[in-house]
Write a protein that holds these residues in place. Structure first.
Motif, PDB file in Angstrom:
ATOM      1  N   ARG A  98       0.865 -10.316  -0.292  1.00 47.74           N
ATOM      2  CA  ARG A  98       1.264 -10.536   1.108  1.00 47.74           C
ATOM      3  C   ARG A  98       2.604  -9.898   1.439  1.00 47.74           C
ATOM      4  O   ARG A  98       2.940  -9.729   2.610  1.00 47.74           O
ATOM      5  CB  ARG A  98       1.340 -12.042   1.390  1.00 47.74           C
ATOM      6  CG  ARG A  98       0.058 -12.803   1.071  1.00 47.74           C
ATOM      7  CD  ARG A  98       0.307 -14.305   0.977  1.00 47.74           C
ATOM      8  NE  ARG A  98      -0.860 -15.005   0.450  1.00 47.74           N
ATOM      9  CZ  ARG A  98      -0.803 -16.194  -0.153  1.00 47.74           C
ATOM     10  NH1 ARG A  98       0.366 -16.790  -0.313  1.00 47.74           N
ATOM     11  NH2 ARG A  98      -1.899 -16.759  -0.604  1.00 47.74           N
ATOM     12  N   ARG A 104      -2.079  -3.222   1.766  1.00 47.89           N
ATOM     13  CA  ARG A 104      -2.628  -4.464   1.217  1.00 47.89           C
ATOM     14  C   ARG A 104      -4.133  -4.416   0.983  1.00 47.89           C
ATOM     15  O   ARG A 104      -4.631  -5.036   0.043  1.00 47.89           O
ATOM     16  CB  ARG A 104      -2.317  -5.631   2.158  1.00 47.89           C
ATOM     17  CG  ARG A 104      -0.864  -5.985   2.265  1.00 47.89           C
ATOM     18  CD  ARG A 104      -0.648  -7.043   3.323  1.00 47.89           C
ATOM     19  NE  ARG A 104       0.753  -7.174   3.689  1.00 47.89           N
ATOM     20  CZ  ARG A 104       1.180  -7.733   4.815  1.00 47.89           C
ATOM     21  NH1 ARG A 104       0.295  -8.211   5.692  1.00 47.89           N
ATOM     22  NH2 ARG A 104       2.472  -7.809   5.072  1.00 47.89           N
ATOM     23  N   TRP A 105      -4.877  -3.716   1.839  1.00 48.35           N
ATOM     24  CA  TRP A 105      -6.333  -3.787   1.763  1.00 48.35           C
ATOM     25  C   TRP A 105      -6.881  -3.352   0.405  1.00 48.35           C
ATOM     26  O   TRP A 105      -7.673  -4.087  -0.213  1.00 48.35           O
ATOM     27  CB  TRP A 105      -6.965  -2.982   2.907  1.00 48.35           C
ATOM     28  CG  TRP A 105      -8.443  -3.203   3.049  1.00 48.35           C
ATOM     29  CD1 TRP A 105      -9.153  -4.308   2.655  1.00 48.35           C
ATOM     30  CD2 TRP A 105      -9.395  -2.308   3.617  1.00 48.35           C
ATOM     31  NE1 TRP A 105     -10.489  -4.157   2.948  1.00 48.35           N
ATOM     32  CE2 TRP A 105     -10.666  -2.934   3.543  1.00 48.35           C
ATOM     33  CE3 TRP A 105      -9.298  -1.034   4.192  1.00 48.35           C
ATOM     34  CZ2 TRP A 105     -11.824  -2.327   4.015  1.00 48.35           C
ATOM     35  CZ3 TRP A 105     -10.453  -0.434   4.679  1.00 48.35           C
ATOM     36  CH2 TRP A 105     -11.695  -1.073   4.596  1.00 48.35           C
ATOM     37  N   TRP A 148      -6.005  -6.074  -2.207  1.00 47.20           N
ATOM     38  CA  TRP A 148      -6.823  -7.280  -2.062  1.00 47.20           C
ATOM     39  C   TRP A 148      -8.249  -7.033  -2.531  1.00 47.20           C
ATOM     40  O   TRP A 148      -8.858  -7.881  -3.197  1.00 47.20           O
ATOM     41  CB  TRP A 148      -6.833  -7.761  -0.608  1.00 47.20           C
ATOM     42  CG  TRP A 148      -5.758  -8.736  -0.251  1.00 47.20           C
ATOM     43  CD1 TRP A 148      -4.749  -8.570   0.656  1.00 47.20           C
ATOM     44  CD2 TRP A 148      -5.585 -10.053  -0.795  1.00 47.20           C
ATOM     45  NE1 TRP A 148      -3.952  -9.702   0.703  1.00 47.20           N
ATOM     46  CE2 TRP A 148      -4.449 -10.625  -0.173  1.00 47.20           C
ATOM     47  CE3 TRP A 148      -6.271 -10.802  -1.745  1.00 47.20           C
ATOM     48  CZ2 TRP A 148      -3.999 -11.908  -0.478  1.00 47.20           C
ATOM     49  CZ3 TRP A 148      -5.814 -12.084  -2.061  1.00 47.20           C
ATOM     50  CH2 TRP A 148      -4.689 -12.614  -1.418  1.00 47.20           C
ATOM     51  N   TYR A 163      -9.987  -7.170   3.926  1.00 46.53           N
ATOM     52  CA  TYR A 163      -9.343  -6.657   5.139  1.00 46.53           C
ATOM     53  C   TYR A 163      -8.692  -7.803   5.923  1.00 46.53           C
ATOM     54  O   TYR A 163      -7.554  -7.676   6.401  1.00 46.53           O
ATOM     55  CB  TYR A 163     -10.371  -5.945   6.009  1.00 46.53           C
ATOM     56  CG  TYR A 163      -9.796  -5.258   7.222  1.00 46.53           C
ATOM     57  CD1 TYR A 163      -9.337  -3.948   7.148  1.00 46.53           C
ATOM     58  CD2 TYR A 163      -9.683  -5.924   8.436  1.00 46.53           C
ATOM     59  CE1 TYR A 163      -8.800  -3.308   8.261  1.00 46.53           C
ATOM     60  CE2 TYR A 163      -9.143  -5.303   9.552  1.00 46.53           C
ATOM     61  CZ  TYR A 163      -8.712  -4.003   9.465  1.00 46.53           C
ATOM     62  OH  TYR A 163      -8.173  -3.382  10.563  1.00 46.53           O
ATOM     63  N   ALA A 184      -5.640  -8.918   4.220  1.00 42.77           N
ATOM     64  CA  ALA A 184      -4.581  -7.912   4.291  1.00 42.77           C
ATOM     65  C   ALA A 184      -3.779  -8.017   5.576  1.00 42.77           C
ATOM     66  O   ALA A 184      -2.567  -7.759   5.581  1.00 42.77           O
ATOM     67  CB  ALA A 184      -5.183  -6.516   4.153  1.00 42.77           C
TER      68      ALA A 184
END
Length: 438
Positions: free
Chosen positions: A370, A377-378, A381, A421, A424
């Motif tokens: 985070r 981030r996607w 994750w 997603y 993210a």
């Protein structure tokens, strides 16, 4: 992890080298102050073999297994410390005190975080002959990055899709790191592994040092050489990964988790440390740089522990046991039980504990995702969620990782993408003081 050295594996033609220009280093979305970095604009230089100004194509025939190399995450402890160093000292069989693997790795983490905070860049000027400056090198460099993207798309499809949300610079840099890691791993785990010697790894390390100095050997090296000039990436995690390959050549048993921890850091935790400067930290993050690096390490360790648990049977057929020997003995098990490949209650109980530990590292990792730049981030994750599901599949197979390979089905992979997603781009909740800057 996997990939191969062009002069050990089988390129279709002789490869050449070149490298790109230096740019202002960036720490994610936080653009570093150029005035503190010194000159970064230099001519394109090329120190390898060119034929009429064009790079010859490199063949990736040795790529043969999908492995996703995204590694970032976070850690949170009840005692408020920023990293789970369970003990800094261990006692040897002779009663001598020694620094634990976790402490050794933590020292590396602190160094990497400090380098980013200082916007580290070497001011050493390379001696380049004028005749080595070549026109059209930018297009060759673009071709090198494109090739890295093709490799990533072919062998890490889900992760590749996630990288498409990243900025072009970051995306290409992550592709370059992925390819180098893959080539390094295939030296000891690919089709030519039986021919690899310690001296071959020594040459690979010298080649790494050259590309960090702006003297790449081939097209794929050129992409990484350009990447490390643009971002505050340090050579130590790359050297440590090669050390992990050396361990694979000489070591097939691990006495305890302390030994296994160091191996997991070398072959997978290092990828997280390589990736943090590329992925970037969110501009509004209140996390410390150290905590983000700790998170990156945690995800790398979790991924490698998952690989080990998934591949028990496959490794046993190669005479390897990547499980702590002391913990096997405590469970009433031995190497012979693993080679026999029979699922018993003792084995199930042992596996439950191993899976629990791997999940602990995933838990530590996901907090830190985070804190990354939103655009990065996607893919992280997606990697985390998919790798964690492998542990679920081991359980679904009744802990039979001797003859059944746990894998995440294609429908489940597809379903994981929108979930990743959503995570993210979900609002970040501040729940721990572990990550807060002081």
């Amino acid at each position: 992890m996997s990939v191969a050295m062009s002069w050990i594996v089988t390129p279709s033609l002789e490869v050449s080298n070149c490298f790109g220009y230096l740019e202002t280093a960036r720490e994610g979305t936080r653009v570093l102050d150029p005035s503190r970095l010194g000159s970064r604009d230099k001519n394109m230089r090329c120190g390898g073999r060119l034929e009429k100004g064009k790079l010859r194509k490199w063949s990736s025939k040795s790529f043969n297994a999908e492995y996703s190399y995204s590694c970032l995450g976070g850690s949170e402890l009840e005692n408020g410390s920023i990293f789970p160093v369970h003990s800094s000292m261990v006692v040897s069989a002779d009663g001598d005190m020694a620094v634990s693997s976790e402490k050794k790795v933590y020292d590396v983490v602190l160094k990497q975080a400090a380098l980013v905070k200082r916007q580290f860049r070497s001011d050493e000027e390379l001696e380049v002959k004028p005749e080595m400056i070549l026109p059209g090198t930018l297009s060759l460099l673009s071709e090198a990055y494109d090739r890295c993207g093709e490799v990533c798309a072919e062998y890490a499809k889900t992760f590749y899709l996630g990288t498409l949300l990243m900025t072009p610079e970051r995306r290409r840099a992550i592709w370059a790191i992925y390819v180098w890691c893959r080539r390094t791993d295939e030296l000891v785990d690919g089709p030519n592994a039986s021919h690899i010697t310690p001296s071959a790894l020594d040459r690979w390390e010298l080649r790494l040092e050259d590309l960090f100095k702006g003297r790449p050997f081939d097209m794929l090296d050129a992409a990484l050489s350009d990447t490390v000039m643009k971002f505050p990436v340090d050579i130590q995690p790359f050297k440590d990964m090669i050390e992990g390959m050396r361990m694979d050549l000489k070591k097939s048993r691990y006495k305890n988790f302390d030994e296994l921890y160091l191996y997991c850091y070398y072959v997978a935790g290092t990828v997280g440390l390589m990736s943090v400067p590329i992925m970037g930290i969110a501009p509004n993050s209140q996390a410390t740089t150290e905590s983000v690096y700790n998170a990156a390490l945690a995800l790398g360790l979790a991924n490698q522990l998952t690989n080990i648990l998934r591949d028990v049977g496959e490794d046993a057929r190669r005479g390897r046991v990547y499980l702590p020997q002391d913990e096997l003995a405590q469970a009433g098990l031995s190497d012979e039980d693993i080679f026999a490949g029979k699922v018993t209650d003792k084995w199930r109980n042992f596996m439950k504990k191993q899976i629990k530990r791997a999940r602990m590292f995933f838990d530590e990792a996901q907090i830190g995702v985070r804190e990354l730049s939103p655009a990065s981030r996607w893919p992280v994750w997606a990697s985390l969620l998919l790798y964690r599901q492998i542990l679920d599949e081991i359980e679904a197979n009744d802990y039979n990782n001797f003859t059944k390979r746990a894998y995440v089905s294609k429908p489940k992979k597809i379903l994981a993408l929108p979930v990743a997603y959503a995570k993210a781009f979900a609002p970040t909740a501040r729940t721990s003081s572990t990550f807060l800057k002081t």
